[in-house]
Write an enzyme that holds these catalytic residues in place. Structure first.
Site, PDB file in Angstrom:
ATOM      1  N   HIS A  66      -2.225  55.743   8.865  1.00  0.00           N
ATOM      2  CA  HIS A  66      -2.981  56.682   9.514  1.00  0.00           C
ATOM      3  C   HIS A  66      -3.675  56.352  10.390  1.00  0.00           C
ATOM      4  O   HIS A  66      -3.928  56.773  11.724  1.00  0.00           O
ATOM      5  CB  HIS A  66      -4.086  57.651   8.083  1.00  0.00           C
ATOM      6  CG  HIS A  66      -4.766  58.657   8.929  1.00  0.00           C
ATOM      7  ND1 HIS A  66      -4.364  60.020   8.625  1.00  0.00           N
ATOM      8  CD2 HIS A  66      -5.917  58.641   9.305  1.00  0.00           C
ATOM      9  CE1 HIS A  66      -5.327  60.728   9.227  1.00  0.00           C
ATOM     10  NE2 HIS A  66      -6.175  60.151   9.752  1.00  0.00           N
ATOM     11  N   GLU A  67      -4.811  55.163  10.144  1.00  0.00           N
ATOM     12  CA  GLU A  67      -5.687  54.692  11.300  1.00  0.00           C
ATOM     13  C   GLU A  67      -5.007  54.052  12.370  1.00  0.00           C
ATOM     14  O   GLU A  67      -5.390  54.121  13.408  1.00  0.00           O
ATOM     15  CB  GLU A  67      -6.822  53.835  10.377  1.00  0.00           C
ATOM     16  CG  GLU A  67      -7.684  54.438   9.445  1.00  0.00           C
ATOM     17  CD  GLU A  67      -7.977  55.776   9.680  1.00  0.00           C
ATOM     18  OE1 GLU A  67      -8.504  56.299  10.841  1.00  0.00           O
ATOM     19  OE2 GLU A  67      -8.246  56.388   8.715  1.00  0.00           O
TER      20      GLU A  67
ATOM     21  N   GLU B  90      -6.178  64.676  13.662  1.00  0.00           N
ATOM     22  CA  GLU B  90      -6.125  64.281  12.205  1.00  0.00           C
ATOM     23  C   GLU B  90      -4.857  64.652  11.864  1.00  0.00           C
ATOM     24  O   GLU B  90      -4.067  64.157  10.796  1.00  0.00           O
ATOM     25  CB  GLU B  90      -7.245  64.951  11.503  1.00  0.00           C
ATOM     26  CG  GLU B  90      -8.500  64.317  11.915  1.00  0.00           C
ATOM     27  CD  GLU B  90      -8.682  62.718  11.877  1.00  0.00           C
ATOM     28  OE1 GLU B  90      -7.752  62.236  11.205  1.00  0.00           O
ATOM     29  OE2 GLU B  90      -9.703  62.302  12.164  1.00  0.00           O
TER      30      GLU B  90
ATOM     31  N   GLY C 170     -13.094  57.838   4.401  1.00  0.00           N
ATOM     32  CA  GLY C 170     -12.113  56.877   3.697  1.00  0.00           C
ATOM     33  C   GLY C 170     -11.827  55.771   4.624  1.00  0.00           C
ATOM     34  O   GLY C 170     -11.940  54.645   4.236  1.00  0.00           O
ATOM     35  N   ALA C 171     -11.720  55.848   5.885  1.00  0.00           N
ATOM     36  CA  ALA C 171     -11.518  54.829   6.905  1.00  0.00           C
ATOM     37  C   ALA C 171     -11.707  55.558   8.072  1.00  0.00           C
ATOM     38  O   ALA C 171     -11.648  56.901   8.495  1.00  0.00           O
ATOM     39  CB  ALA C 171     -10.123  54.252   6.722  1.00  0.00           C
ATOM     40  N   MET C 172     -11.782  54.437   9.437  1.00  0.00           N
ATOM     41  CA  MET C 172     -12.459  55.176  10.497  1.00  0.00           C
ATOM     42  C   MET C 172     -11.579  54.368  11.843  1.00  0.00           C
ATOM     43  O   MET C 172     -11.566  53.168  11.705  1.00  0.00           O
ATOM     44  CB  MET C 172     -13.749  54.962  11.010  1.00  0.00           C
ATOM     45  CG  MET C 172     -14.329  55.342  12.281  1.00  0.00           C
ATOM     46  SD  MET C 172     -13.877  56.996  12.704  1.00  0.00           S
ATOM     47  CE  MET C 172     -13.691  57.011  14.369  1.00  0.00           C
ATOM     48  N   GLU C 173     -10.653  55.266  12.556  1.00  0.00           N
ATOM     49  CA  GLU C 173      -9.672  54.312  13.423  1.00  0.00           C
ATOM     50  C   GLU C 173     -10.406  53.685  14.783  1.00  0.00           C
ATOM     51  O   GLU C 173      -9.889  53.498  15.725  1.00  0.00           O
ATOM     52  CB  GLU C 173      -8.851  55.471  14.158  1.00  0.00           C
ATOM     53  CG  GLU C 173      -9.658  56.522  15.057  1.00  0.00           C
ATOM     54  CD  GLU C 173     -10.043  57.876  14.253  1.00  0.00           C
ATOM     55  OE1 GLU C 173     -10.536  57.793  12.932  1.00  0.00           O
ATOM     56  OE2 GLU C 173     -10.201  58.698  14.738  1.00  0.00           O
TER      57      GLU C 173
ATOM     58  N   HIS D  75      -3.743  56.375  14.874  1.00  0.00           N
ATOM     59  CA  HIS D  75      -4.619  57.159  15.925  1.00  0.00           C
ATOM     60  C   HIS D  75      -4.726  55.995  16.923  1.00  0.00           C
ATOM     61  O   HIS D  75      -5.316  56.679  17.959  1.00  0.00           O
ATOM     62  CB  HIS D  75      -6.100  57.019  14.965  1.00  0.00           C
ATOM     63  CG  HIS D  75      -6.379  58.396  14.215  1.00  0.00           C
ATOM     64  ND1 HIS D  75      -6.118  59.630  14.717  1.00  0.00           N
ATOM     65  CD2 HIS D  75      -6.900  58.190  13.040  1.00  0.00           C
ATOM     66  CE1 HIS D  75      -6.401  60.287  13.635  1.00  0.00           C
ATOM     67  NE2 HIS D  75      -6.963  59.761  12.782  1.00  0.00           N
TER      68      HIS D  75
HETATM   69  N1  BES Z   1     -11.100  60.138  11.924  1.00  0.00           N
HETATM   70  C1  BES Z   1     -11.107  59.840  10.542  1.00  0.00           C
HETATM   71  C2  BES Z   1     -12.450  59.316   9.918  1.00  0.00           C
HETATM   72  C3  BES Z   1     -13.552  60.472   9.708  1.00  0.00           C
HETATM   73  C4  BES Z   1     -13.332  61.421   8.993  1.00  0.00           C
HETATM   74  C5  BES Z   1     -14.602  60.366  10.665  1.00  0.00           C
HETATM   75  C6  BES Z   1     -14.404  62.436   8.872  1.00  0.00           C
HETATM   76  C7  BES Z   1     -15.665  61.374  10.610  1.00  0.00           C
HETATM   77  C8  BES Z   1     -15.622  62.278   9.718  1.00  0.00           C
HETATM   78  C9  BES Z   1     -10.123  58.984   9.927  1.00  0.00           C
HETATM   79  O1  BES Z   1      -9.088  58.917  10.888  1.00  0.00           O
HETATM   80  C10 BES Z   1      -9.562  59.735   8.651  1.00  0.00           C
HETATM   81  O2  BES Z   1      -8.890  60.582   8.759  1.00  0.00           O
HETATM   82  N2  BES Z   1     -10.008  59.028   7.483  1.00  0.00           N
HETATM   83  C11 BES Z   1      -9.430  59.784   6.492  1.00  0.00           C
HETATM   84  C12 BES Z   1      -8.596  58.768   5.538  1.00  0.00           C
HETATM   85  C13 BES Z   1      -7.455  59.312   5.570  1.00  0.00           C
HETATM   86  C14 BES Z   1      -5.962  58.412   5.382  1.00  0.00           C
HETATM   87  C15 BES Z   1      -6.805  60.701   5.377  1.00  0.00           C
HETATM   88  C16 BES Z   1     -10.864  59.879   5.462  1.00  0.00           C
HETATM   89  O3  BES Z   1     -11.647  59.269   6.092  1.00  0.00           O
HETATM   90  O4  BES Z   1     -10.675  60.596   4.613  1.00  0.00           O
HETATM   91 ZN    ZN Z   2      -7.722  60.423  10.990  1.00  0.00          ZN
END
Ligand code: BES
Ligand code: ZN
Length: 969
Positions: free
Chosen positions: A386-387, A409, A350-353, A390
């Protein structure tokens, strides 16, 4: 979306090494298109059985459902780096060729190493890289003396590790430098340094961007790709003069690339000390739009394709404000000079920090206020919060290994509420927590297939499977419970302590518990055991308890008992775990007083509380505001007292607890722990309930009862009962949305309209029909005529209660505008011929229904009470035709869809016959097994509960109501 990987062709590595013009005959657009999921199993309108009813966020992280990984001890341990040399500084230089037919990146890396234990082997991670062995050099840093390389061991395809062997042992305590050249492929896997594309003015444009978490930095350059092996990174990327690049840190200089006219190097400032999975860079034709400077101390920009410039306002406004808020919440300054956020057209998560350069799926960063639903705006704020959370929790302090991913997370999933609340108080995020996170994950964590929050993981696949609802939602619930136990402010100061103690380093959960303990001790917070002892019971055991409260109305006391809550019990006796927890008991009989506290210890199944402080005619409610992670079951008398209070004045009980009472009661009834009559009694007060959270909680429970009763005689009384509850709610909220409606009023209206229209409440149906009629006369004014929040209900209702004209218009809109919501609405028809016609169209490539929507149609027809049997018969009778037209990919999923509403022996017999007739395709499928299990428990539910519910409904019919209900044509 890692589950898409199998669809991708494995990428071959270019063989001609060293030549920057290498022609790579790699995957092209065709392959990129394969990234579209073949099967999209999003349940629509929440009609699936409640324990896999997704949270509103579930579609963001479909990849996060628990996989029931049984980590085999030791397996994968040889994937770990030895740790005898550690990186201090990387200079990475990458030149990506973002061109169809090339897609290569020329790379060069220098890594400055500290030798910890003397060795001749320098091992590091690397995956799918073509390394030039002749280019490898090792030097002693102090003297500059070269050390000769005697061997290069390439285990990329097995261990994702390369080893450079040198002629004499490196000395512990000394520093060395290793350098090498390599080529990587800008892949279509959405991992490592990968390529993405978009269309602008009819032309396809490409970009290159990174996604390194969890273990994909090694796909971009050789590195020590473990979270504790932190280092500083100096990034240099090459690009066309007319393009842009961006990375974690600010750009310092740009210089021409010698010998490559039109190309330049962008040199970035050296990063702070950080883990490899947080490194990021992007090369594109994007534009960066700065936020208003006044909103935060930190320079903040949003990057997007130029066409999307107008969609960046929302992010430019809330991003810096959330960052400011976190600086004050954590009481620690954001350590980088800038923060960028970029919207990437093809993005796996969804997004990456990434530190200083957060990357997003476009839909979570780019918002069009005129067409976005209230839900979409909320999601954008939540994902940003969320990001940004992090940047401290995760980036500044990182978990020491992936077993503790939940620290990252779970914590960010907790902070996303607090951070969003700070900038959008109208969203009432803290009210929403229990339905979005807690009650949602209860449904997953109540299955024997759940897992403890913290489990051993070794392989990349195991690591990736940790990104699930247990790490995220359960993690956030356990943190919220901990904050409630020690007090919010103590907790906040404890976090600051933890972050300062471990800044630029790593930590495990014990470090967090220790910091919170020190803080609690210094503030004289008294607990019955250490923070670690309490919290370990919640992180190392899966599942959660229900607490039974049996009051003694003579003495004023109660017995409280803890048991594991399970939705289904298998006879598995091999699990030696004692499912008991340190249970924080909180209770009240009066919300104007402070709540009372007590504990069940991990060694106590039950205990007596001598005095609850409530008179015999006063109710008592446990788990105040559902701050803690357990359900509560009461004796019948207390349920009666609560019911009477709710009917007399429900506001005397907090909205969270009203939602909890309803959610708990229906789940306890479902598992035969309390009578359905007690749960249904609690619904009587709903005719006075006006708030979103309790209503939303109970509607997802009532939905199951609604599905089960549909084909029985009892349904008529059920419908009357439901109408008597929903109609006053709908009337209070009203059909028409206005600009000034509070956020949660919009949410209320979605639920109220959905049910009112479904129940045939006249005002709702007529308003939907007339709105739709208006739309038919001005089809191009959709956004003005239909609020995006109400769209799906209005369209669906118009089809359900309208005729051929409404249907034809919908099909036309779908075909001309490719707006799938019209197609979904068509599946709501109540006419059998229409529904079977829709299914027939799936077999005809020229029917007008796009191949990518085939699954959506089947799912929605199967979820339609009239369509369910039609869908089953279609599967049975048209099997060969389906196979000829669509192949076999859908069979197991469709079988599963059909099962949700099936609850008779005759249905089960038909389903088993179907499975046996096609055992090659259906026999071993987990979806099919799950489906059969669902039907079996549905049948059991009917035999156990139909009578009781029928009797209750007969005895609780509302006095003949004034309500006008519309019948289907
Ligand atoms: N660190 C994650 C992104 C991620 C997810 C990297 C899976 C590798 C594998 C990021 O902080 C995150 O949790 N993103 C969520 C969105 C969030 C608002 C719940 C995501 O990608 O689902
Ligand atoms: Zn996250």
């Amino acid at each position: 979306m890692r589950n898409l990987l199998p669809f991708l062709v494995l990428i071959a590595v270019a063989s001609a090494f060293g030549n920057i013009q290498t022609q790579f005959d790699g995957p092209d657009e065709v392959e990129l298109r394969l990234l579209e999921p073949a099967v999209v199993p999003d349940p629509v309108d929440g009609v699936s059985r409640w324990w896999y009813t997704p949270s509103q966020k579930a579609h963001i992280y479909r990849h996060k459902y628990p996989k029931n990984i049984q980590a085999q001890p030791r397996q994968g341990e040889d994937l770990r780096l030895p740790g005898d040399v550690l990186p201090r500084l990387y200079n990475v230089r990458l030149l990506p060729f973002i061109e169809v037919g090339n897609w290569t990146t020329d790379g060069y890396v220098e890594i400055f190493l500290d030798c910890i234990i003397s060795t001749v082997n320098i091992s590091m991670n690397s995956l799918d890289l073509t390394i030039d062995p002749a280019s490898i050099t090792v030097t002693e840093e102090q003297t500059g003396n070269p050390i000769s390389v005697v061997d290069f061991i390439d285990e990329q395809s097995t261990r994702e590790i390369i080893t450079v062997q040198v002629s004499r042992p490196l000395t512990a305590g000394k520093q060395y430098k290793i350098t090498m050249k390599f080529i990587s492929i800008l892949n279509a896997l959405l991992a490592g340094f990968y390529r993405s594309s978009y269309v602008e003015n009819g032309e396809t444009k490409y970009l290159a961007v990174t996604q390194f978490e969890a273990t994909d930095a090694r796909r971009s350059f050789p590195c020590f790709d473990e979270p504790t092996m932190k280092a500083n990174f100096t990034v240099t990327v090459g690009r066309k003069e007319t393009w842009t690049s961006v990375s974690n840190m600010p750009l310092i200089t740009t210089e021409p690339i010698v010998g490559m006219p039109g190309f330049v190097w962008d040199n970035y400032q050296t990063s702070v000390t950080m883990s490899s999975y947080l490194v990021a860079f992007m090369v594109s034709e994007f534009i960066g739009i700065p936020a208003e400077p006044g909103l935060s101390n930190v320079e903040f920009s949003i990057w997007a394709r130029p066409d999307a410039r107008n969609l960046t306002d929302y992010a430019r406004n809330i991003g810096p404000r959330i960052l400011e808020f976190f600086e004050s919440y954590y009481n620690i300054d954001y350590p980088l000079p800038k923060q960028d956020m970029a919207a990437i057209p093809d993005f796996a998560a969804g997004a990456m920090e990434n530190w200083g350069l957060i990357t997003y799926r476009e839909q979570y960063l780019l918002i069009d206020p005129s067409t976005a639903t209230a839900r979409a705006v909320q999601l954008a704020a939540v994902v940003s919060a969320h990001e940004l959370a992090h940047q401290w929790f995760g980036n500044l302090v990182t978990m020491d290994w992936w077993n503790a991913l939940w620290l990252n997370e779970g914590f960010a999933s907790y902070m996303e509420y607090i951070g969003t609340d700070a900038v959008e108080p109208d969203f009432k995020m803290n009210d929403q927590f229990i339905i979005e996170n807690l009650q949602y994950v209860f449904g997953i964590d109540a299955l024997e297939t759940s897992r403890p929050i913290n489990i051993e993981v070794n392989t990349p696949a195991e690591i990736n499977s940790m990104f699930d609802a247990i790490s995220y939602e359960k993690g956030s619930c356990v943190i919220r419970m901990c904050a409630d136990i020690i007090g919010l402010e103590t907790f906040q100061r404890g976090l600051t302590r933890y972050l300062n103690d471990n800044a630029y380093g790593n930590a495990g959960q014990d470090n967090l518990w220790a910091a919170l303990q020190t803080q609690a001790d210094s503030e004289n917070v008294i607990l019955p055991a250490t923070v670690k002892e309490i919290m370990d019971t919640w992180t190392f055991k899966m599942g959660f308890p229900y607490v039974t409260v049996i009051r003694n109305y003579q003495t004023g006391g109660a017995v409280v008992i803890q048991n594991r809550f399970l939705l289904r019990k298998s006879n598995d006796t091999t699990d030696p775990t004692v499912y008991q927890w340190w249970v924080p008991l909180t209770y009240t009989s009066d919300y104007t007083q402070t709540k009372q506290r007590d504990w069940l210890s991990v060694d106590e199944i039950s205990k007596s509380l001598p005095n609850l402080g409530a008179a015999a005619n006063q109710w008592v409610i446990f788990n105040v505001d559902q701050q803690n992670y357990y359900r509560v079951a009461y004796d019948a008398t207390n349920y009666g007292l609560i019911r009477d209070q709710l009917i007399a004045d429900h506001q005397r009980v907090s909205a969270n607890n009203r939602a909890q009472l309803l959610d708990d009661a229906f789940n306890l009834a479902l598992t035969e722990l309390i009578p359905y009559a007690d749960a249904l009694d609690l619904t009587l007060y709903l005719k006075y309930e006006r708030e979103y959270v309790p209503w939303h909680a109970v509607l997802s429970e009532l939905n199951y009862v609604d599905i089960m009763l549909y084909n029985f005689a009892e349904f008529s009384n059920w419908k009357t009962h439901m109408t008597s509850l929903v109609e006053p709610y709908y009337n209070f909220i009203g059909f028409q949305e206005t600009q000034s409606d509070p956020h949660l009023t919009k949410y209320c209206r979605i639920d109220a309209m959905n049910w009112a229209c479904r129940l045939g409440v006249a005002d709702c149906v007529q308003n939907s029909l007339s709105t739709y009629a208006n739309l038919m006369s001005q089809p191009d004014n959709l956004a003005q005529i239909v609020s995006p929040n109400e769209k799906s209900t209005i369209l669906r209702t118009a089809i359900e209660y309208g005729g051929q004209t409404e249907y034809d218009f919908a099909f036309n809109q779908y075909k001309t505008k490719e707006d799938t919501s019209f197609l979904v609405a068509m599946c709501a028809s109540k006419q059998a011929t229409v529904l079977s016609g829709l299914l027939e169209m799936l077999l005809d490539p020229n029917s007008g229904i796009l191949r990518s929507d085939v699954n959506t149609v089947f799912n929605n027809v199967a979820n339609n009470p009239i369509g369910n049997e039609i869908a089953l018969d279609f599967l049975i009778n048209r099997w060969d035709d389906i196979q000829n037209a669509l192949g076999s990919v859908y069979f197991a999923t469709w079988y599963r869809y059909v099962c949700t509403r099936q609850n008779t022996q005759a249905g089960l017999d038909k389903l088993i016959q179907l499975r046996d007739a096609h055992s090659v395709i259906l026999g071993n499928s987990n979806s099919v097994k799950q489906g059969i299990q669902t039907v079996e428990s549905n049948i059991q539910w009917v035999s156990l509960n139909l009578g009781e519910i029928g009797t209750w409904l007969a005895g609780n019919q509302p006095a003949k109501t004034i309500s006008k209900v519309i019948r289907h044509q």
